[in-house]
Design a protein around this motif. Structure first.
Motif, mmCIF file in Angstrom:
data_model
loop_
_atom_site.group_PDB
_atom_site.id
_atom_site.type_symbol
_atom_site.label_atom_id
_atom_site.label_comp_id
_atom_site.label_asym_id
_atom_site.label_seq_id
_atom_site.Cartn_x
_atom_site.Cartn_y
_atom_site.Cartn_z
ATOM 1 N N ASP A 11 1.133 -1.323 0.005
ATOM 2 C CA ASP A 11 0.237 0.049 0.012
ATOM 3 C C ASP A 11 0.687 1.081 -0.010
ATOM 4 O O ASP A 11 1.975 1.282 0.580
ATOM 5 C CB ASP A 11 -0.994 0.014 1.335
ATOM 6 C CG ASP A 11 -2.120 -1.119 1.159
ATOM 7 O OD1 ASP A 11 -2.277 -1.459 0.049
ATOM 8 O OD2 ASP A 11 -2.570 -1.305 2.215
ATOM 9 N N ARG A 12 0.190 2.315 -0.600
ATOM 10 C CA ARG A 12 1.294 3.309 -0.800
ATOM 11 C C ARG A 12 1.889 3.841 0.464
ATOM 12 O O ARG A 12 2.818 4.527 0.412
ATOM 13 C CB ARG A 12 0.630 4.545 -1.752
ATOM 14 C CG ARG A 12 -0.660 4.993 -0.868
ATOM 15 C CD ARG A 12 -1.247 6.069 -1.481
ATOM 16 N NE ARG A 12 -2.657 6.375 -1.527
ATOM 17 C CZ ARG A 12 -3.408 7.204 -2.058
ATOM 18 N NH1 ARG A 12 -3.006 7.885 -3.268
ATOM 19 N NH2 ARG A 12 -4.832 7.099 -1.748
ATOM 20 N N ARG A 13 1.000 3.831 1.638
ATOM 21 C CA ARG A 13 1.599 4.606 2.811
ATOM 22 C C ARG A 13 2.763 3.981 3.292
ATOM 23 O O ARG A 13 3.600 4.487 3.818
ATOM 24 C CB ARG A 13 0.203 4.435 3.829
ATOM 25 C CG ARG A 13 -0.680 5.618 3.639
ATOM 26 C CD ARG A 13 -1.833 5.500 4.720
ATOM 27 N NE ARG A 13 -2.923 6.138 3.977
ATOM 28 C CZ ARG A 13 -3.141 7.393 4.043
ATOM 29 N NH1 ARG A 13 -2.095 8.400 4.322
ATOM 30 N NH2 ARG A 13 -4.350 7.606 3.466
ATOM 31 N N ASP A 14 2.569 2.519 3.366
ATOM 32 C CA ASP A 14 3.849 1.804 3.909
ATOM 33 C C ASP A 14 5.047 1.612 2.887
ATOM 34 O O ASP A 14 6.018 2.041 3.232
ATOM 35 C CB ASP A 14 3.323 0.229 3.953
ATOM 36 C CG ASP A 14 2.119 -0.045 4.877
ATOM 37 O OD1 ASP A 14 1.918 0.591 5.861
ATOM 38 O OD2 ASP A 14 1.158 -1.019 4.522
ATOM 39 N N LEU A 15 4.590 1.878 1.584
ATOM 40 C CA LEU A 15 5.887 1.963 0.751
ATOM 41 C C LEU A 15 6.793 3.219 0.850
ATOM 42 O O LEU A 15 8.025 3.114 0.897
ATOM 43 C CB LEU A 15 5.325 1.906 -0.758
ATOM 44 C CG LEU A 15 6.614 1.466 -1.733
ATOM 45 C CD1 LEU A 15 6.871 0.127 -1.963
ATOM 46 C CD2 LEU A 15 6.516 2.137 -2.912
ATOM 47 N N TYR A 16 5.946 4.229 1.021
ATOM 48 C CA TYR A 16 6.615 5.433 0.748
ATOM 49 C C TYR A 16 6.987 5.920 2.343
ATOM 50 O O TYR A 16 8.192 6.498 2.322
ATOM 51 C CB TYR A 16 5.860 6.488 0.552
ATOM 52 C CG TYR A 16 5.604 6.463 -1.016
ATOM 53 C CD1 TYR A 16 6.273 7.426 -1.825
ATOM 54 C CD2 TYR A 16 4.731 5.830 -1.729
ATOM 55 C CE1 TYR A 16 6.282 7.194 -3.351
ATOM 56 C CE2 TYR A 16 4.475 5.732 -3.133
ATOM 57 C CZ TYR A 16 5.424 6.524 -3.854
ATOM 58 O OH TYR A 16 5.324 6.433 -4.874
ATOM 59 N N LYS A 17 6.546 5.293 3.447
ATOM 60 C CA LYS A 17 6.956 5.532 4.713
ATOM 61 C C LYS A 17 8.191 4.810 5.071
ATOM 62 O O LYS A 17 9.097 5.266 5.790
ATOM 63 C CB LYS A 17 5.816 5.334 5.701
ATOM 64 C CG LYS A 17 6.068 6.205 7.093
ATOM 65 C CD LYS A 17 5.182 5.863 8.104
ATOM 66 C CE LYS A 17 3.657 6.422 7.630
ATOM 67 N NZ LYS A 17 2.609 5.839 8.615
#
Ligand SMILES: Nc1ncnc2c1ncn2[C@@H]1O[C@H](COP(=O)(O)OP(=O)(O)OP(=O)(O)O)[C@@H](O)[C@H]1O
Ligand SMILES: Nc1ncnc2c1ncn2[C@@H]1O[C@H](COP(=O)(O)OP(=O)(O)OP(=O)(O)O)[C@@H](O)[C@H]1O
Ligand code: SF4
Ligand SMILES: [Mg+2]
Ligand SMILES: [Mg+2]
Lengths: 328, 325
Positions: free
Chosen positions: A242-248
């Protein structure tokens, strides 16, 4: 995984191209493994971003999903049907449900056709409706993408890049697809116009329930538009999340390198940020490194990395990574 | 204040074509201090490249026509130099790096010859010495195995390596100013980071000033000390990088900042585009060129062209409306 209905599922996809030499008699001298083990899932009404550097196989993946070329291996399921090796007759009705929007709208629009003809052509080709109904549908599509009615009778060269991209999108929508593969749809546009087109994609998704496979190399645009992101390196998926996990908290060293390399438009933040650079360049897919394709550039490589290719391992919570650092 | 290294006043460049005269650069003035990095940003066709090329008089005349009130570099009036004087300056005191290195490299000559040639020509080094210096320069731009690489041809290098060669050539004569026109636009992001870090390190080390032309607002934020924003051939706002990003005052700059998605913001913000289309330089409206797209236009914008005026410490804008925030 969430209960959202899966529209598109790709498993261990492979697309290999023969490399031919010789002027009169072409003989194969090798293989380009343009796509060599790609898997992901796209839910209905959602967006999956596909990122990675030039030549890593993003466009080839997109073309294979649309069955504009035949995979060498793996499986593609679209709306519940296996289309990996489907023949032309089986594909014909499905083609209407899967469309493509290209990076260079100019190259993909016939310069001798008017906007109305370009947008309405898919309806005519598939013999949908009466001519009057097709005209009405075309006018509706032109309005839907934010073009003015009086633009219908003009030619592509009279339009700016952003407007041409709107024409390409209207045409892609004509057959009411459920899936649109967007191959770098905003990268040729000026930043002030990119936001217009990104917003249009978002609005159309809300109104029409579209799913996007959104191919791009701009990581900020992908973060903005995609719920899920898949990162490719030299033919393989190295991480999905998920984008939140990937970017964080990117897990794969390549994802980490990629994100560190993207400058943030804030001089204050950039002044505080370390700028580690990963050495080397993407090797040729003709002759990829053994083991993990990223190992020659990886700051954390272990002996096993140059021996065995790590499998894409499911870590739960929708995350998967292909890296020996994230093994058992 | 010390005299700036480069000072450009009232630079205008036009092209005569079938459709009439296009003013690609219109009354542009800016300074570059010794050792600083100045970014020129703006959309495609806004006149960034023509500005740089005009300073070096690399615009073919005709169809081009360059006019300037003054262009001074290192205390010299460039307007007074003849063609050979300008030529001596290029590649010696001022070097240029382009987006596509292949177009500035000679495909038929080895990399070693091309890096050594300016050393021989401009600095009068004998060839053996120049080749030894070329090896050192290739090492400096982090090309592995530089001794062996001297004998390679440009096509044997990747895009990133060719750009390293361009940087080596630019540095060869220890210029006071390097103009880099979209030096990494064609490269992958990890390679872009390598090249820009290298340029930064080497220009800092040698105190070389850099004009960095780009449309990437992230790159500008990471590398520039000062920023010039161009729109339709004119400078619309200039200032220190932090000022431009934190308190932009021209509606176009304000619009640009709001229209880009950023990695450091909350997910879910709606982008705020700049409405309308980029301007057609051959049919610019009277008054402010940004007016058709401007959310802050006032009556005067339609009639009179705003000039670049000071609005704060080292901060200028060309706009009739006193926008804040
Ligand atoms: N028809 C083909 N025949 C042979 N090789 C091909 C073919 N199409 C693509 N390739 C090769 O496959 C690899 C992947 O190409 P692809 O276009 O999918 O990359 P991409 O990720 O879309 O890159 P970009 O970001 O540059 O668009 C490249 O090395 C490319 O040269
Ligand atoms: N040799 C030429 N003859 C005629 N017109 C030209 C010439 N060179 C540039 N122009 C015009 O001048 C204008 C400014 O061009 P310029 O190349 O400076 O833009 P730019 O800001 O560098 O854009 P980009 O981001 O696309 O590189 C454009 O409208 C262009 O078409
Ligand atoms: S001068 Fe007027 S039209 Fe131009 S930017 Fe300022 S407010 Fe907008
Ligand atoms: Mg591609
Ligand atoms: Mg340019």
């Amino acid at each position: 995984m969430s209960a959202a209905e899966t529209l598109l599922e790709v498993e261990d996809l492979r697309v290999h191209f023969p490399v031919l030499r010789g002027i009169v008699f072409h003989r194969p001298v090798g293989t380009i493994k343009a796509v060599d083990g790609v898997g992901f899932r796209l839910a209905r009404g959602k967006t999956l971003g596909l990122v990675g550097e030039s030549g890593c196989g993003k466009s080839t993946t997109g073309l294979a999903v649309l069955r504009m070329l035949t995979p060498s291996g793996g499986a593609i399921r679209f709306e519940g049907r296996d289309i990996t090796q489907a023949d032309a007759d089986t594909l014909r009705p499905l083609r209407r449900r899967m469309q493509m929007v290209y990076q260079d709208p100019y190259g993909s629009l016939n310069p001798r056709m008017t906007v109305a003809d370009i947008v309405g052509e898919p309806l005519a080709v598939h013999d949908i409706g009466t001519p009057a109904e097709r005209r009405a549908a075309t006018a509706e599509l032109i309005a839907l993408v934010g073009l003015k009615p009086d633009m219908a009778d003009r030619y592509p060269h009279e339009f700016s890049g952003g407007q041409r991209q709107r024409i390409g999108i209207a045409r892609a929508l004509a057959l009411r697809p459920s899936l649109i593969v967007c191959d770098e749809p905003v990268s040729a546009l000026d930043v002030s116009i990119q936001a217009q087109i990104v917003n249009l994609f978002e609005d159309l998704q809300t109104r029409l329930g579209l799913s996007y496979l959104f191919i791009a190399h701009d990581l900020a645009v992908v973060r903005h538009i995609s719920e899920r992101v898949a990162v490719m390196y030299l033919g393989r998926i190295v991480e999905t999340a998920d984008r939140r996990d990937l970017y964080k908290a990117p897990l794969h060293p390549y994802t980490q390198a990629l994100l560190a390399a993207v400058p943030i438009p804030s001089p204050a933040l950039e002044a505080q940020r370390a700028h580690p650079v990963v050495a080397g360049e993407v090797p040729s897919p003709m002759n990829p490194p053994r083991g993990c394709h990223f190992h020659p550039r990886c700051p954390h490589a272990k002996p096993v990395c140059s021996e065995t290719a790590p499998a894409l391992r499911d870590l739960g919570q929708g995350r998967a990574v292909a890296c020996h650092l994230h093994g058992d | 204040m010390a005299e700036p290294l480069l000072s450009v006043r009232g630079l205008s460049t036009s092209f005569r074509g079938e459709g009439g005269v296009v003013r690609a650069v219109d009354d542009v003035s800016f300074d570059v201090a010794a050792g600083e990095t100045v970014a020129i940003v703006g959309e495609s066709g806004s006149g960034k490249s023509v500005t740089a090329l005009s300073v070096l008089r690399l615009i073919p005349e005709p169809p081009g026509r360059i006019e300037a009130k003054a262009v001074r570099f290192a205390g010299r009036d460039l307007g007074a130099l003849d063609a050979s004087g300008i030529q001596a300056l290029r590649g010696n005191d001022i070097a240029m790096i382009f987006q596509e290195p292949m177009s500035s490299l000679n495909p038929a000559l080895t990399v070693g010859m091309q890096v050594a040639e300016p050393l021989n020509r401009h600095r009068g080094m004998p060839w053996p010495e120049a080749l030894a210096e070329a090896t050192a320069l290739l090492r400096k731009v982090q090309i592995a195995d530089p001794d062996r690489r001297l004998a390679s041809y440009p096509h044997q290098f990747s895009g990133g390596m060719r750009q390293r060669v361009m940087i080596a050539m630019a540095l060869a004569c220890r210029p006071k100013l390097i103009i880099a026109d979209e030096p990494t636009t064609a490269l992958d992001v990890t390679v872009q980071a390598q090249i820009l870090e290298l340029l930064k390190t080497l220009t800092r080390e040698s105190g070389t000033a850099l004009i960095l032309i780009t449309h990437d607002l992230g790159v500008v934020a990471r590398y520039a000390d000062r920023v010039c924003v161009m729109y339709a051939g004119r400078l619309v706002e200039t200032g220190p990088a932090r000022t431009i990003y934190e308190t932009p005052r021209h509606p176009y700059t304000v619009g640009l900042m709001a229209s880009i998605p950023r990695l450091d913001e909350e997910i879910g913000r709606r982008l705020v585009p700049i409405e309308g289309q980029p301007p057609d330089l051959s049919a610019l409206p009277p008054g402010c060129a940004f007016r058709p797209r401007c959310p802050r236009a006032v009556a005067r914008c339609e009639r009179e062209r705003p000039a670049l005026e000071p609005i704060g410490p080292d901060h200028h804008k060309a706009c009739w409306n006193d926008v804040r925030g």
